[in-house]
Design a protein around this motif. Structure first.
Motif, mmCIF file in Angstrom:
data_model
loop_
_atom_site.group_PDB
_atom_site.id
_atom_site.type_symbol
_atom_site.label_atom_id
_atom_site.label_comp_id
_atom_site.label_asym_id
_atom_site.label_seq_id
_atom_site.Cartn_x
_atom_site.Cartn_y
_atom_site.Cartn_z
ATOM 1 N N ASN A 107 0.814 -1.213 0.000
ATOM 2 C CA ASN A 107 0.000 0.000 0.000
ATOM 3 C C ASN A 107 0.849 1.266 0.000
ATOM 4 O O ASN A 107 0.487 2.280 -0.601
ATOM 5 C CB ASN A 107 -0.936 0.008 1.212
ATOM 6 N N CYS A 108 1.990 1.213 0.676
ATOM 7 C CA CYS A 108 2.831 2.405 0.785
ATOM 8 C C CYS A 108 3.500 2.773 -0.531
ATOM 9 O O CYS A 108 4.006 3.885 -0.685
ATOM 10 C CB CYS A 108 3.897 2.199 1.865
ATOM 11 N N PHE A 109 3.513 1.849 -1.507
ATOM 12 C CA PHE A 109 4.094 2.143 -2.814
ATOM 13 C C PHE A 109 3.061 2.690 -3.797
ATOM 14 O O PHE A 109 3.349 2.805 -4.990
ATOM 15 C CB PHE A 109 4.772 0.897 -3.387
ATOM 16 N N GLY A 110 1.885 3.014 -3.309
ATOM 17 C CA GLY A 110 0.901 3.673 -4.148
ATOM 18 C C GLY A 110 -0.350 2.850 -4.350
ATOM 19 O O GLY A 110 -0.327 1.618 -4.311
ATOM 20 N N VAL A 111 -1.453 3.539 -4.603
ATOM 21 C CA VAL A 111 -2.746 2.872 -4.690
ATOM 22 C C VAL A 111 -2.840 1.976 -5.928
ATOM 23 O O VAL A 111 -3.595 1.003 -5.952
ATOM 24 C CB VAL A 111 -3.884 3.916 -4.667
ATOM 25 N N THR A 112 -2.069 2.283 -6.984
ATOM 26 C CA THR A 112 -2.100 1.409 -8.151
ATOM 27 C C THR A 112 -1.472 0.055 -7.842
ATOM 28 O O THR A 112 -1.877 -0.967 -8.401
ATOM 29 C CB THR A 112 -1.374 2.057 -9.343
ATOM 30 N N ARG A 113 -0.479 0.027 -6.961
ATOM 31 C CA ARG A 113 0.094 -1.256 -6.536
ATOM 32 C C ARG A 113 -0.947 -2.056 -5.757
ATOM 33 O O ARG A 113 -1.065 -3.271 -5.912
ATOM 34 C CB ARG A 113 1.326 -1.035 -5.657
ATOM 35 N N THR A 114 -1.721 -1.350 -4.934
ATOM 36 C CA THR A 114 -2.799 -2.008 -4.191
ATOM 37 C C THR A 114 -3.801 -2.639 -5.144
ATOM 38 O O THR A 114 -4.218 -3.789 -4.971
ATOM 39 C CB THR A 114 -3.510 -0.989 -3.281
ATOM 40 N N ALA A 115 -4.197 -1.883 -6.179
ATOM 41 C CA ALA A 115 -5.170 -2.388 -7.136
ATOM 42 C C ALA A 115 -4.627 -3.591 -7.908
ATOM 43 O O ALA A 115 -5.346 -4.572 -8.142
ATOM 44 C CB ALA A 115 -5.582 -1.280 -8.106
ATOM 45 N N THR A 116 -3.350 -3.531 -8.303
ATOM 46 C CA THR A 116 -2.758 -4.635 -9.055
ATOM 47 C C THR A 116 -2.689 -5.907 -8.214
ATOM 48 O O THR A 116 -3.052 -6.998 -8.676
ATOM 49 C CB THR A 116 -1.344 -4.260 -9.532
#
Length: 417
Positions: A134-143
């Motif tokens: 999550n700390c690396f960005g919301v797009t990482r969360t979505a992926t």
């Protein structure tokens, strides 16, 4: 509007995936057993009731999110439409209750994945890993959520197919005990089933990170809920038809039993892996949602303002998410909360009650759905509260009292001399 905002990087598809990850968690792998125990085949009526309440609540969240596309979900909507205290109560019960749910979800994952003695440490490692994603960005969360959800859905489709094809389903199992446990039992099953997939508001808490939010957020909420309901109906009918009321009601792992009834004992391991991944997906989305709600509360001083800082590189509420992860790790290493988070259910219902009340006040172009849906959603929340154990209600009220005391103390300290 806050000075430092989050970046709008999520499309409609990303938001739908995060919603699915929130709703199709480990609960679907176990909930039909307890539901059958209290309602018999009446669990199908309970599922219909839960679906109606969920739809009403989801449309309220969608309508509000379109007008207020910022982080915080019902915390923000309550403040804007009903006043600061209503928003605070929604946000406080959500953050406290769902933090406990994070610990329970992490322990649930670890229970499926490793022997009991190692579960707390594996649970802690899972929390740290997902918080890092999550700390690396919301797009990482979505992926990451997309990968997990794809595998979980594939497992569920396989379970239903194997169970129905090889498990000798009987249509009489769907109607033979429809009202035998009474309407209170059916209402209890509705409560169990509602809590198993009531994660659609997670999309709204990410409202500040969705592109074209007035169009995308309502579409994502309703679509994610619709897909989830189709999955729940298919799984529920298959489990009841194949296992019958008695076997389903006594089962601690009904989907394992459904799969093995049709395909043999070799299916137990894939189903347990699916349940473990589902718990991870729900935990990932939950950490993101709590972090955004904590961010919104910190911006207004309802939580320490230090938590409102947004990391400039990845545009995430870094301090809020790191603090949450630290608390959850401490919980999983010291307390087993899997059987002691009933107050989270109380908080969820209060959260959606406030959302329905806030949506009721919207007018003009901001109104997308008839007020009857908000009224029905609010009544549904109250009815489901009545099905909770007395101890859960008592702890929930206690959490509210502590929150009120905390906010009054903060206001007293910050009041100018």
């Amino acid at each position: 509007m806050p000075v430092a905002g989050l970046a709008r990087r999520l499309g409609t598809g990303d938001a739908i995936v995060i919603g699915l990850g929130s709703m199709i968690g480990a609960g679907i792998f176990v909930v039909f057993g307890p539901a059958a125990d209290v309602a018999g085949s009446g669990l199908l009526i309970g599922l219909a009731i839960a679906a109606v309440v969920a739809f009403c609540n989801a449309t309220s969240s969608a309508q509000l999110a379109a007008q207020y596309p910022q982080s915080g979900g019902t915390y923000l909507y309550g403040r804007e439409r009903l006043g600061d205290w209503a928003g605070f109560l929604a946000g406080w019960t959500f953050v406290i209750g769902k933090t406990a749910s994070c610990a329970a979800m992490a322990l649930t994952f670890a229970t499926y994945a490793v022997p009991a003695g190692a579960a707390p440490w594996v649970a802690a490692a899972a929390v740290i890993a997902l918080a890092t994603v999550n700390c690396f960005g919301v797009t990482r969360t979505a992926t990451a959520t997309m990968v997990i959800v794809s595998v979980v859905l594939a497992v569920l489709v396989a379970v239903v197919a194997v169970g129905v094809v090889g498990g000798d389903p009987e249509a009489s199992n769907l109607t033979g005990d429809l009202l035998g446990h009474g309407w209170y039992g059916i209402a209890q099953s509705a409560g169990l089933l509602f809590f198993a997939f009531a994660g659609y508001a997670r999309i709204a808490t990410l409202g500040e990170e969705v592109r074209d939010p007035r169009r995308a957020i309502p579409r994502a909420i309703v679509t994610a809920l619709g897909i989830t309901l189709v999955v729940y109906v298919a799984v529920g009918i298959a489990a009841l038809a194949v296992l019958g009321v008695d076997d389903l009601g006594s089962s601690r792992s009904p989907l394992v039993d459904l799969a093995t009834a049709g395909g043999g004992s070799g299916w137990a391991t894939p189903v347990r892996i699916g349940a473990a991944l589902a718990a991870l997906g729900a935990l990932l989305a939950l950490i993101a949602g709590i972090g955004r709600t904590a961010l919104a509360m910190a911006r207004n001083g309802d939580l320490p303002r230090a938590l409102s800082r947004i990391a400039p590189r990845h545009h995430v509420p870094l301090r809020a998410e790191v603090s949450l992860a630290a608390v959850v790790v401490a919980l999983v290493l010291t307390v087993d909360l899997r059987d002691a988070i009933g107050f989270s259910s109380f908080g969820v219902l209060l959260y959606y009650l406030i959302a329905n009340a806030a949506a009721w006040t919207q007018r003009g172009d901001d109104r997308r759905y008839p007020r009857a849906l908000q009224a029905l959603g609010a009544v549904g929340c109250v009815v489901l509260v009545a099905t909770l154990p007395v101890a859960s209600i008592a702890v929930g009220v206690g959490v509210v009292i502590v929150g009120v005391g905390y906010r009054l103390a903060v206001q007293r300290v910050s009041r100018p001399a």
